[in-house]
Design a protein around this motif. Structure first.
Motif, PDB file in Angstrom:
ATOM      1  N   LEU A 272     -42.487 -47.399  21.677  1.00 40.66           N
ATOM      2  CA  LEU A 272     -41.683 -46.254  22.136  1.00 40.66           C
ATOM      3  C   LEU A 272     -41.348 -45.691  20.737  1.00 40.66           C
ATOM      4  O   LEU A 272     -40.546 -44.372  21.564  1.00 40.66           O
ATOM      5  N   GLY A 273     -41.124 -46.207  19.919  1.00 39.49           N
ATOM      6  CA  GLY A 273     -40.184 -45.492  18.126  1.00 39.49           C
ATOM      7  C   GLY A 273     -38.905 -45.541  18.469  1.00 39.49           C
ATOM      8  O   GLY A 273     -37.879 -44.849  17.904  1.00 39.49           O
ATOM      9  N   LEU A 274     -38.270 -46.352  18.969  1.00 42.40           N
ATOM     10  CA  LEU A 274     -37.234 -46.339  19.644  1.00 42.40           C
ATOM     11  C   LEU A 274     -36.360 -47.277  18.386  1.00 42.40           C
ATOM     12  O   LEU A 274     -37.098 -47.771  17.194  1.00 42.40           O
ATOM     13  N   GLU A 275     -35.374 -46.819  17.072  1.00 45.93           N
ATOM     14  CA  GLU A 275     -34.832 -47.191  16.114  1.00 45.93           C
ATOM     15  C   GLU A 275     -33.562 -48.196  16.744  1.00 45.93           C
ATOM     16  O   GLU A 275     -32.285 -48.250  17.560  1.00 45.93           O
ATOM     17  N   LEU A 276     -33.716 -48.954  15.767  1.00 47.00           N
ATOM     18  CA  LEU A 276     -32.686 -50.408  15.932  1.00 47.00           C
ATOM     19  C   LEU A 276     -31.899 -49.708  14.928  1.00 47.00           C
ATOM     20  O   LEU A 276     -31.413 -49.132  14.622  1.00 47.00           O
ATOM     21  N   PRO A 277     -30.227 -50.166  15.607  1.00 50.80           N
ATOM     22  CA  PRO A 277     -30.579 -51.340  16.437  1.00 50.80           C
ATOM     23  C   PRO A 277     -30.781 -50.436  18.217  1.00 50.80           C
ATOM     24  O   PRO A 277     -30.135 -48.832  17.781  1.00 50.80           O
ATOM     25  N   PHE A 278     -30.290 -50.951  19.342  1.00 47.68           N
ATOM     26  CA  PHE A 278     -31.104 -50.134  20.241  1.00 47.68           C
ATOM     27  C   PHE A 278     -30.038 -51.211  21.521  1.00 47.68           C
ATOM     28  O   PHE A 278     -29.597 -52.347  21.145  1.00 47.68           O
ATOM     29  N   LYS A 279     -30.216 -50.250  22.692  1.00 47.32           N
ATOM     30  CA  LYS A 279     -29.164 -51.411  23.971  1.00 47.32           C
ATOM     31  C   LYS A 279     -30.244 -51.325  24.561  1.00 47.32           C
ATOM     32  O   LYS A 279     -31.204 -50.113  25.509  1.00 47.32           O
ATOM     33  N   ARG A 280     -30.434 -52.580  25.803  1.00 51.39           N
ATOM     34  CA  ARG A 280     -31.376 -52.629  26.534  1.00 51.39           C
ATOM     35  C   ARG A 280     -31.134 -53.036  28.047  1.00 51.39           C
ATOM     36  O   ARG A 280     -30.296 -54.577  27.703  1.00 51.39           O
ATOM     37  N   ALA A 281     -31.525 -52.424  28.794  1.00 52.17           N
ATOM     38  CA  ALA A 281     -30.763 -52.867  30.095  1.00 52.17           C
ATOM     39  C   ALA A 281     -32.266 -53.783  30.489  1.00 52.17           C
ATOM     40  O   ALA A 281     -32.799 -52.615  31.033  1.00 52.17           O
ATOM     41  N   CYS A 282     -32.124 -54.785  31.683  1.00 54.26           N
ATOM     42  CA  CYS A 282     -33.437 -55.061  32.327  1.00 54.26           C
ATOM     43  C   CYS A 282     -32.625 -55.032  34.403  1.00 54.26           C
ATOM     44  O   CYS A 282     -31.702 -55.596  34.376  1.00 54.26           O
ATOM     45  N   TYR A 283     -33.439 -54.583  35.061  1.00 59.12           N
ATOM     46  CA  TYR A 283     -32.666 -54.894  36.421  1.00 59.12           C
ATOM     47  C   TYR A 283     -34.771 -55.194  37.530  1.00 59.12           C
ATOM     48  O   TYR A 283     -35.435 -54.676  36.537  1.00 59.12           O
ATOM     49  N   GLU A 284     -34.276 -56.153  38.599  1.00 60.38           N
ATOM     50  CA  GLU A 284     -35.536 -55.513  39.054  1.00 60.38           C
ATOM     51  C   GLU A 284     -35.025 -55.221  40.259  1.00 60.38           C
ATOM     52  O   GLU A 284     -34.119 -55.876  40.757  1.00 60.38           O
ATOM     53  N   PHE A 285     -35.724 -53.930  41.409  1.00 61.14           N
ATOM     54  CA  PHE A 285     -35.112 -53.688  42.107  1.00 61.14           C
ATOM     55  C   PHE A 285     -36.367 -54.062  43.612  1.00 61.14           C
ATOM     56  O   PHE A 285     -37.431 -54.109  43.641  1.00 61.14           O
ATOM     57  N   VAL A 286     -35.015 -54.961  44.581  1.00 59.09           N
ATOM     58  CA  VAL A 286     -35.690 -55.638  45.601  1.00 59.09           C
ATOM     59  C   VAL A 286     -35.861 -54.154  46.754  1.00 59.09           C
ATOM     60  O   VAL A 286     -35.397 -53.849  47.499  1.00 59.09           O
ATOM     61  N   MET A 287     -37.211 -53.928  47.636  1.00 58.42           N
ATOM     62  CA  MET A 287     -36.746 -52.585  48.669  1.00 58.42           C
ATOM     63  C   MET A 287     -37.713 -53.321  49.667  1.00 58.42           C
ATOM     64  O   MET A 287     -38.745 -54.267  49.513  1.00 58.42           O
ATOM     65  N   GLU A 288     -37.620 -52.714  50.452  1.00 56.44           N
ATOM     66  CA  GLU A 288     -37.186 -53.696  51.692  1.00 56.44           C
ATOM     67  C   GLU A 288     -37.965 -52.632  52.824  1.00 56.44           C
ATOM     68  O   GLU A 288     -38.623 -51.684  53.149  1.00 56.44           O
ATOM     69  N   ALA A 289     -39.118 -53.210  53.628  1.00 56.93           N
ATOM     70  CA  ALA A 289     -40.198 -52.201  54.245  1.00 56.93           C
ATOM     71  C   ALA A 289     -40.066 -51.624  55.159  1.00 56.93           C
ATOM     72  O   ALA A 289     -38.696 -52.173  56.051  1.00 56.93           O
ATOM     73  N   GLU A 290     -40.320 -51.205  55.927  1.00 55.69           N
ATOM     74  CA  GLU A 290     -39.801 -50.063  56.777  1.00 55.69           C
ATOM     75  C   GLU A 290     -39.847 -50.370  58.428  1.00 55.69           C
ATOM     76  O   GLU A 290     -40.792 -51.011  58.469  1.00 55.69           O
TER      77      GLU A 290
END
Ligand code: BEZ
Ligand code: FE
Length: 290
Positions: A272-290
């Motif tokens: 993606l061409g990000l310059e170092l250093p950078f910040k990174r956050a990770c997350y898993e979203f859980v969706m509920e069936a209707e």
């Protein structure tokens, strides 16, 4: 207060409640009669003076007059700062199993923002470069391809685009989609804490109550996928000083993320061409069936 005063006051409440007896819609009738009962109980409880009642009318009038039909919605702000938005949210998401927790929508969402590619940059103003990446799954852990993530956050000056004419159109806003394996990636800047607008009646209320107007740094998400309940939530920076005193009571422990300081690339950041250093956050979203 004499017994006769008591009878007169109770009669006023009873007559008002009964005036809704003939409402054809049962739910409407229930809501209005309960509202009248609680409103009258409040007025009786504090023995509202005429001056105070008039001041309340003036406050509500000004709240309406402060709305501009665009991004300034003072009534939402009032609901948020009185904790009503979060109470409605809690009541409506009681049985959400292991689904991602929800929080306030807020008044600053704008419809029709640009569609963005996987990993596309949505930040056109300065800030600390960040990559927010993760996955959207269902409550069984299966990947959800093609989920649409509407994302918005403030610029470093604490203002949303749409609220601040110096920001380019679509700044720090966009609609991302999950790929075939449910993954998403957003290039942006690290969110900052910001005060909700204080130049209207809600700001005066906070000031009078000696309450601060700050919201902890967060990134807004509205995630939609056919067959699943719409997920309105935020990701909060885990180290924000206002996490324990959010002006709108929206913080939940499960929605806090760490923006880790990266001095080396991951599989995506280099392409993606990000310059170092950078910040990174990770997350898993859980969706509920209707
Ligand atoms: C927001 O996070 O955008 C927000 C939420 C509630 C009130 C004001 C702002
Ligand atoms: Fe916000």
């Amino acid at each position: 207060m004499t017994d006769q005063d008591n009878v007169i006051e109770s009669l006023i409440s009873e007559q008002t409640v009964n005036s809704f007896n003939g409402a054809p819609d049962a739910r409407y009738k229930q809501i209005m009669q309960s509202l009248v009962r609680h409103l009258h109980a409040f007025v009786s409880d504090v023995e509202l003076t005429e001056r105070e009642w008039f001041e309340g009318i003036r406050f509500l009038t000004e709240t309406g007059q402060t709305c501009d039909g665009l991004v300034r919605q003072e009534f939402i702000l009032l609901s948020d700062t009185l904790g009503v938005s979060m109470l409605v949210d809690a009541i409506n998401h009681r049985h959400s199993a292991n689904a991602t927790e929800t929080t306030v929508f807020g008044p600053f969402y704008i419809e029709g923002m640009p569609d963005r590619e996987y990993g596309e940059n949505m930040a056109f103003t300065a800030g600390e470069a960040a990559l927010v990446r993760g996955r959207v799954v269902n409550t069984h852990g299966d990947a959800l391809a093609g989920a649409v993530l509407d994302v918005w956050q403030t610029a470093e000056n604490g203002m949303y685009s749409g609220q601040d004419s110096t920001q380019p159109f679509g700044n720090l806003r966009g609609r991302y989609r999950t790929d075939a394996d449910g993954y998403f990636a957003i290039r942006t800047i690290v969110p900052v804490c910001y005060p909700i607008p204080t130049d209207g009646p809600v700001g005066r209320m906070l000031n009078t109550a000696n309450r601060h107007p700050w919201r902890p740094a967060h990134l807004h998400f509205m995630i939609q996928r056919p067959g699943y309940r719409k997920l309105v939530t935020h990701l909060f920076n885990h180290d924000d000083p206002y996490l324990d005193s959010d002006a709108v009571f929206g913080v939940k422990q499960s929605l806090q993320v760490i923006y880790e300081h990266r001095v080396t690339h991951d599989d995506l950041s280099e392409s993606l061409g990000l310059e170092l250093p950078f910040k990174r956050a990770c997350y898993e979203f859980v969706m509920e069936a209707e």
